[in-house]
Scaffold this motif. Structure first.
Motif, PDB file in Angstrom:
ATOM      1  N   MET B 185       0.855  -1.175   0.000  1.00 37.09           N
ATOM      2  CA  MET B 185       0.000   0.000   0.000  1.00 37.09           C
ATOM      3  C   MET B 185       0.901   1.238   0.000  1.00 37.09           C
ATOM      4  SD  MET B 185      -3.127  -1.159   2.501  1.00 37.09           S
ATOM      5  CE  MET B 185      -2.447  -0.352   3.932  1.00 37.09           C
ATOM      6  N   PHE B 186       0.339   2.366  -0.399  1.00 37.97           N
ATOM      7  CA  PHE B 186       1.160   3.575  -0.477  1.00 37.97           C
ATOM      8  C   PHE B 186       1.648   4.013   0.899  1.00 37.97           C
ATOM      9  CE2 PHE B 186       1.961   8.122  -0.834  1.00 37.97           C
ATOM     10  CZ  PHE B 186       2.845   8.118  -1.892  1.00 37.97           C
ATOM     11  N   ALA B 187       0.798   3.812   1.912  1.00 41.07           N
ATOM     12  CA  ALA B 187       1.155   4.216   3.274  1.00 41.07           C
ATOM     13  C   ALA B 187       0.256   3.436   4.232  1.00 41.07           C
ATOM     14  CB  ALA B 187       0.955   5.723   3.455  1.00 41.07           C
ATOM     15  N   PRO B 188       0.596   3.384   5.521  1.00 50.53           N
ATOM     16  CA  PRO B 188      -0.271   2.693   6.478  1.00 50.53           C
ATOM     17  C   PRO B 188      -1.685   3.289   6.436  1.00 50.53           C
ATOM     18  CG  PRO B 188       1.830   3.204   7.491  1.00 50.53           C
ATOM     19  CD  PRO B 188       1.818   3.898   6.158  1.00 50.53           C
ATOM     20  N   GLY B 189      -2.680   2.416   6.435  1.00 52.19           N
ATOM     21  CA  GLY B 189      -4.066   2.880   6.437  1.00 52.19           C
ATOM     22  C   GLY B 189      -4.565   3.400   5.105  1.00 52.19           C
ATOM     23  N   LEU B 190      -3.711   3.370   4.074  1.00 49.77           N
ATOM     24  CA  LEU B 190      -4.078   3.944   2.786  1.00 49.77           C
ATOM     25  C   LEU B 190      -4.094   2.841   1.720  1.00 49.77           C
ATOM     26  CD1 LEU B 190      -4.712   6.883   2.020  1.00 49.77           C
ATOM     27  CD2 LEU B 190      -2.353   7.076   1.204  1.00 49.77           C
ATOM     28  N   PRO B 191      -5.242   2.154   1.566  1.00 53.23           N
ATOM     29  CA  PRO B 191      -5.273   1.066   0.581  1.00 53.23           C
ATOM     30  C   PRO B 191      -5.004   1.610  -0.815  1.00 53.23           C
ATOM     31  CG  PRO B 191      -7.501   1.628   1.306  1.00 53.23           C
ATOM     32  CD  PRO B 191      -6.554   2.379   2.200  1.00 53.23           C
ATOM     33  N   SER B 192      -4.434   0.757  -1.652  1.00 50.77           N
ATOM     34  CA  SER B 192      -3.896   1.237  -2.923  1.00 50.77           C
ATOM     35  C   SER B 192      -4.178   0.239  -4.031  1.00 50.77           C
ATOM     36  CB  SER B 192      -2.379   1.429  -2.812  1.00 50.77           C
ATOM     37  OG  SER B 192      -2.055   2.180  -1.653  1.00 50.77           O
ATOM     38  N   VAL B 193      -4.475   0.793  -5.182  1.00 51.43           N
ATOM     39  CA  VAL B 193      -4.638  -0.025  -6.386  1.00 51.43           C
ATOM     40  C   VAL B 193      -3.665   0.513  -7.426  1.00 51.43           C
ATOM     41  CG1 VAL B 193      -6.210  -0.671  -8.246  1.00 51.43           C
ATOM     42  CG2 VAL B 193      -7.052  -0.538  -5.895  1.00 51.43           C
ATOM     43  N   LEU B 194      -2.942  -0.388  -8.077  1.00 50.74           N
ATOM     44  CA  LEU B 194      -1.939   0.042  -9.053  1.00 50.74           C
ATOM     45  C   LEU B 194      -2.581   0.382 -10.389  1.00 50.74           C
ATOM     46  CD1 LEU B 194       0.966  -2.429  -8.313  1.00 50.74           C
ATOM     47  CD2 LEU B 194       1.177   0.041  -8.386  1.00 50.74           C
ATOM     48  N   PHE B 195      -2.118   1.466 -10.989  1.00 52.32           N
ATOM     49  CA  PHE B 195      -2.623   1.817 -12.316  1.00 52.32           C
ATOM     50  C   PHE B 195      -1.554   1.699 -13.405  1.00 52.32           C
ATOM     51  CE2 PHE B 195      -0.787   5.931 -13.412  1.00 52.32           C
ATOM     52  CZ  PHE B 195      -0.321   6.386 -12.190  1.00 52.32           C
ATOM     53  N   SER B 196      -0.299   1.493 -13.003  1.00 50.56           N
ATOM     54  CA  SER B 196       0.719   1.308 -14.046  1.00 50.56           C
ATOM     55  C   SER B 196       1.963   0.643 -13.466  1.00 50.56           C
ATOM     56  CB  SER B 196       1.110   2.634 -14.697  1.00 50.56           C
ATOM     57  OG  SER B 196       2.019   3.332 -13.886  1.00 50.56           O
ATOM     58  N   LEU B 197       2.645  -0.042 -14.330  1.00 49.07           N
ATOM     59  CA  LEU B 197       3.944  -0.635 -14.008  1.00 49.07           C
ATOM     60  C   LEU B 197       4.905  -0.224 -15.114  1.00 49.07           C
ATOM     61  CD1 LEU B 197       2.837  -4.327 -13.409  1.00 49.07           C
ATOM     62  CD2 LEU B 197       3.730  -2.802 -11.636  1.00 49.07           C
ATOM     63  N   ARG B 198       6.137   0.019 -14.716  1.00 50.72           N
ATOM     64  CA  ARG B 198       7.112   0.326 -15.759  1.00 50.72           C
ATOM     65  C   ARG B 198       7.644  -0.977 -16.365  1.00 50.72           C
ATOM     66  NH1 ARG B 198      10.679   5.452 -13.638  1.00 50.72           N
ATOM     67  NH2 ARG B 198      11.328   4.016 -11.996  1.00 50.72           N
ATOM     68  N   GLY B 199       7.990  -0.900 -17.620  1.00 47.98           N
ATOM     69  CA  GLY B 199       8.627  -2.027 -18.293  1.00 47.98           C
ATOM     70  C   GLY B 199      10.139  -1.892 -18.215  1.00 47.98           C
ATOM     71  N   LEU B 200      10.823  -2.759 -18.884  1.00 44.09           N
ATOM     72  CA  LEU B 200      12.276  -2.797 -18.768  1.00 44.09           C
ATOM     73  C   LEU B 200      12.905  -3.155 -20.122  1.00 44.09           C
ATOM     74  CD1 LEU B 200      14.694  -2.767 -16.756  1.00 44.09           C
ATOM     75  CD2 LEU B 200      14.358  -5.226 -16.495  1.00 44.09           C
ATOM     76  N   ALA B 201      13.985  -2.475 -20.427  1.00 43.02           N
ATOM     77  CA  ALA B 201      14.823  -2.869 -21.566  1.00 43.02           C
ATOM     78  C   ALA B 201      16.253  -2.786 -21.057  1.00 43.02           C
ATOM     79  CB  ALA B 201      14.609  -1.939 -22.755  1.00 43.02           C
ATOM     80  N   TYR B 202      16.888  -3.935 -20.954  1.00 45.01           N
ATOM     81  CA  TYR B 202      18.181  -4.037 -20.260  1.00 45.01           C
ATOM     82  C   TYR B 202      19.240  -4.504 -21.256  1.00 45.01           C
ATOM     83  CZ  TYR B 202      21.073  -4.870 -16.043  1.00 45.01           C
ATOM     84  OH  TYR B 202      22.048  -4.829 -15.055  1.00 45.01           O
ATOM     85  N   PHE B 203      20.334  -3.759 -21.319  1.00 41.17           N
ATOM     86  CA  PHE B 203      21.372  -4.030 -22.317  1.00 41.17           C
ATOM     87  C   PHE B 203      22.753  -4.166 -21.667  1.00 41.17           C
ATOM     88  CE2 PHE B 203      18.039  -1.429 -24.141  1.00 41.17           C
ATOM     89  CZ  PHE B 203      17.697  -2.141 -25.276  1.00 41.17           C
ATOM     90  N   GLU B 204      23.574  -4.935 -22.319  1.00 40.70           N
ATOM     91  CA  GLU B 204      25.001  -4.918 -21.981  1.00 40.70           C
ATOM     92  C   GLU B 204      25.729  -4.339 -23.181  1.00 40.70           C
ATOM     93  OE1 GLU B 204      26.502  -8.165 -19.682  1.00 40.70           O
ATOM     94  OE2 GLU B 204      28.335  -8.237 -20.886  1.00 40.70           O
ATOM     95  N   ILE B 205      26.435  -3.237 -22.934  1.00 40.45           N
ATOM     96  CA  ILE B 205      27.153  -2.544 -23.995  1.00 40.45           C
ATOM     97  C   ILE B 205      28.641  -2.782 -23.801  1.00 40.45           C
ATOM     98  CG2 ILE B 205      27.659  -0.290 -25.035  1.00 40.45           C
ATOM     99  CD1 ILE B 205      24.951   0.674 -23.962  1.00 40.45           C
ATOM    100  N   THR B 206      29.289  -3.324 -24.826  1.00 37.79           N
ATOM    101  CA  THR B 206      30.723  -3.562 -24.737  1.00 37.79           C
ATOM    102  C   THR B 206      31.418  -2.768 -25.828  1.00 37.79           C
ATOM    103  OG1 THR B 206      30.256  -5.804 -23.973  1.00 37.79           O
ATOM    104  CG2 THR B 206      32.512  -5.328 -24.623  1.00 37.79           C
ATOM    105  N   VAL B 207      32.406  -1.987 -25.415  1.00 38.84           N
ATOM    106  CA  VAL B 207      33.196  -1.216 -26.369  1.00 38.84           C
ATOM    107  C   VAL B 207      34.561  -1.885 -26.502  1.00 38.84           C
ATOM    108  CG1 VAL B 207      34.226   1.028 -26.900  1.00 38.84           C
ATOM    109  CG2 VAL B 207      32.003   0.914 -25.749  1.00 38.84           C
TER     110      VAL B 207
END
Lengths: 461, 461
Positions: B185-207
């Motif tokens: 929950m966002f805080a004690p006593g404050l019920p919460s519903v999620l409206f979004s999640l972030r996605g992920l794009a993960y890279f390994e860059i080698t020079v």
């Protein structure tokens, strides 16, 4: 050109000289490894005995770790110049052992090369000086100069005790010139005298962000990322033309002038061959300078190491608490590592994000060295090298640093002459280290001739 | 407000429910460690038996590694909606063990908190759903909906077999809504519903620069330094206002609109407290957005790891052959990791020095998730949470990624409702993980009320 009695002696005794060198090379005097402390001391004793054999007074002087071997001949009299030869009898570790064609401490002659650890760096070159002195003493009964041979046993571990030793014995080591042979000629058949060495200012930069590693999903975007901040800081160190962008950085950089630059450009150097050797798609560096100029007479800023966050296999979504870069500058005359440290600190204070805390630790510093490019000393060396190699030497720079060179000049108030007889690709710190067999003979002849030249007294600048 | 028979049952059996939960928490079902494979299977069997006890049909279904536990109750009839509850019975490793106040697998109630590995993530929250169903079944003899409980044992190792499992059993898992309680929950006593999640794009860059590590003195200045090149590349990823400077990167970013942004800004969030908690001198991020907006509805670009050259103690003058950065982007609706990969490749091809060769490996990707912010489902959840907590929930975002959420929607064609009962600072992947004792009761009541609301059929958007 008449062959001198000393040269006759050298030629007649070359096989014995070489056998002695091989004995020297067989002693694994690896200063970095305490299990070789006995070998390192053995090498010191061996060298002292060989110097006594040829008529020098020689003794071992203790330092906190590996001793110094001193050889002296003072028979030329107070009016004759005193020459101090510096070298080192310790060697690099031989690992990785499996990459040596023959064992590192069993000298092996193949294709005109003496393969062994220490053959080039520096036992082989130090020994040339001893044999030059022997040839002169045996042939003439005397040397044309007073001679001091100072051989240390800690060069490969950073010479921790050498400067204090030289300072403590400055009176005994007083001399008119210091001669060092611990480098390579520019090319086969092309004798070389060094006119400059780059200095070093080496830093560890740590950027601190959050108090601990954070989840990059939960905190990313709202909290500074110290690895990204470090990258942005490092990105400000150069401009797009390859120049270092720290204000004031070039203030003390010597302009060597058109004559020296022309000499450098005249050297037989092939960019394409160099590029292929290092394996890059194209060469790069500061605009307006040739490759050799970039390596010898221009300063650099390099990242030597980077570490932050997660570096193992796969993905870990961490927002790191810290990031670290090892950053070093190669300095050229008349830059000063202490001044560079000030400039770097001021620059980073300007560009670092205010959300970060940046620590800068000075790990290592060494002054650049500005040698002579003309004058009596260079003329004496030129004549000596020409006598042996049939041509006058070229003046070369060196991108690396040998901090003791400047220290000798400072403490002993005498110029240093750097001339080496190894060849490019000598694998000085790598497997299959080698020294050209031909230069064993030519090096002894050149160094004997150098003592004659210096003894004539005409070298004082 | 009348207390329902199910709520009476919950209240009367709370001690027993808690004792059962403690039994569940005592099983060290650490999915990452093969020496705990027996424990993980034990936890699956324990959960199957508890679901059978309360009247669900329950079985263990194998996957290539840890099994799925399925519980089903189909008594509401074909016209009633079907609710699929997803959770996981596996837990994170407990290391470092010495930082736990009480042992990780011996549940300990202190200061109104249940301390144990898995209390919040996710055994404790999964168990709320089972006890809500038990309370309804015991009090009413039936559920208001058809119920499927899907508990996996591999969430903490990245759910390698879950998507194939859901795809293979899509018909059996067909449902009208997916409910997940694996968040806070966002805080004690404050019920919460999620409206979004972030996605992920993960890279390994080698020079890649020179073919091997080089001496930075001998080569520095004439050869590209891949660690410096990497830093300069990373420095181009943001502009000075904290925006990501890859052309096209923001093309698909949803503008959530003034209403949602106003709701976010209305949440009780103290920048100064957050700043102190993470231990930075100042907060930072994309200009024009609040901290919560930066964390929830704006994309990021982070360096998660850096490695190059020498990283040990002291100075080593190496010009490294390679450098590596782990770089990840948190994505927001409607960005796509595949598109971000294309944009990144194109950008790096433009900015990388031509003397280098850059490799970009895509390590991990996950779509962002765009939940509902209004409509029947949100209303149903709001009423259920209000019944238990005495106030309607707030809509919250989540900076992290839960890739399976989008996958559930895609495969089962049903909306996902994300509502969790842990609290901020629950130490979900850290020592002293905890779950608020108060929310054990309130969570069961809220989830039973949610099933009632969903059973009323009014939620279809």
């Amino acid at each position: 050109m008449d062959v001198t009695p000393a040269e006759q002696f050298t030629a007649a005794n070359l096989d014995r000289f070489l056998a002695e060198l091989f004995d020297f090379l067989r002693i694994p005097s690896i200063s970095a490894k305490s299990e070789h402390n006995g070998d390192t001391r053995h090498a010191a004793g061996w060298l002292r005995d060989r110097m006594r054999d040829i008529g020098l007074e020689s003794e071992i002087l203790e330092t906190p770790r590996h001793p110094v071997v001193l050889g002296e001949w003072r028979g030329a009299g107070a009016d004759a110049p005193t020459v101090l030869v510096y070298g080192h009898y310790d060697v690099q570790p031989a690992e990785p052992l499996e990459l040596w064609t023959a064992p590192a401490f069993e000298p092996d002659v193949r294709d005109g090369r003496i393969y062994a650890r220490g053959s080039a760096d520096d036992k082989g070159q130090l020994f040339l000086h001893v044999k030059a002195a022997e040839s002169l003493l045996a042939a003439d009964g005397r040397l044309p100069v007073n001679l001091i041979v100072l051989a240390e046993g800690e060069e490969e571990i950073g010479s921790p005790n050498l400067i204090p030793f030289v300072e403590a014995h400055a009176e005994r080591l007083a001399c008119d010139v210091v001669v060092i042979s611990d480098s390579a000629m520019f090319a086969p058949g092309l004798p070389s005298v060094l006119f400059s060495l780059r200095g070093l200012a080496y830093f560890e930069i740590t950027v601190h962000g959050p108090a601990s590693d954070l989840h990059s999903g939960s905190y990313g975007g709202g909290v500074v990322n110290p690895a990204m901040a470090l990258a942005r800081i490092l990105g400000t160190l150069h401009d797009d033309s390859g120049r270092i962008a720290i204000p004031g950085f070039y203030d003390d950089v010597v302009d060597w002038g058109d004559e020296t630059r022309a000499e450098i450009r005249a050297l037989p150097f092939d960019d394409e061959e160099f590029r292929e050797g290092v394996g890059v798609a194209a060469l790069s560096g500061e605009a307006g300078y040739s490759t050799l100029e970039r390596l010898w007479i221009r300063p650099t800023c390099e990242v030597n190491g980077l570490l932050s966050g997660y570096t193992g296999e796969g993905a870990k979504t961490v927002l790191p608490a810290h990031s670290m870069a090892k950053v070093s500058f190669r300095l050229v005359p008349d830059q000063d590592p202490a001044r560079v440290a000030e400039l770097l600190r001021a620059h980073i204070a300007r560009v670092a994000p205010p959300e970060t805390r940046v620590e800068i630790e000075e790990l290592h510093g060494g002054m650049p060295w500005r040698g002579q490019v003309s004058g009596g000393l260079i003329d004496a060396a030129s004549r000596a090298l020409a006598r042996s190699f049939g041509r006058r030497p070229v003046l070369t720079g060196e991108g690396g640093s040998i901090p003791i060179v400047g220290e000798f000049e400072r403490i002993l108030e005498a110029p240093v002459l750097l001339l080496g007889f190894a060849l490019p690709g000598a694998n000085m710190h790598a497997p299959d280290e080698w020294f050209p067999l031909e230069n064993f003979d030519k090096g002894i002849v050149a160094l004997a001739a150098l003592l004659e030249e210096l003894g004539s007294g005409a070298f004082a600048a």
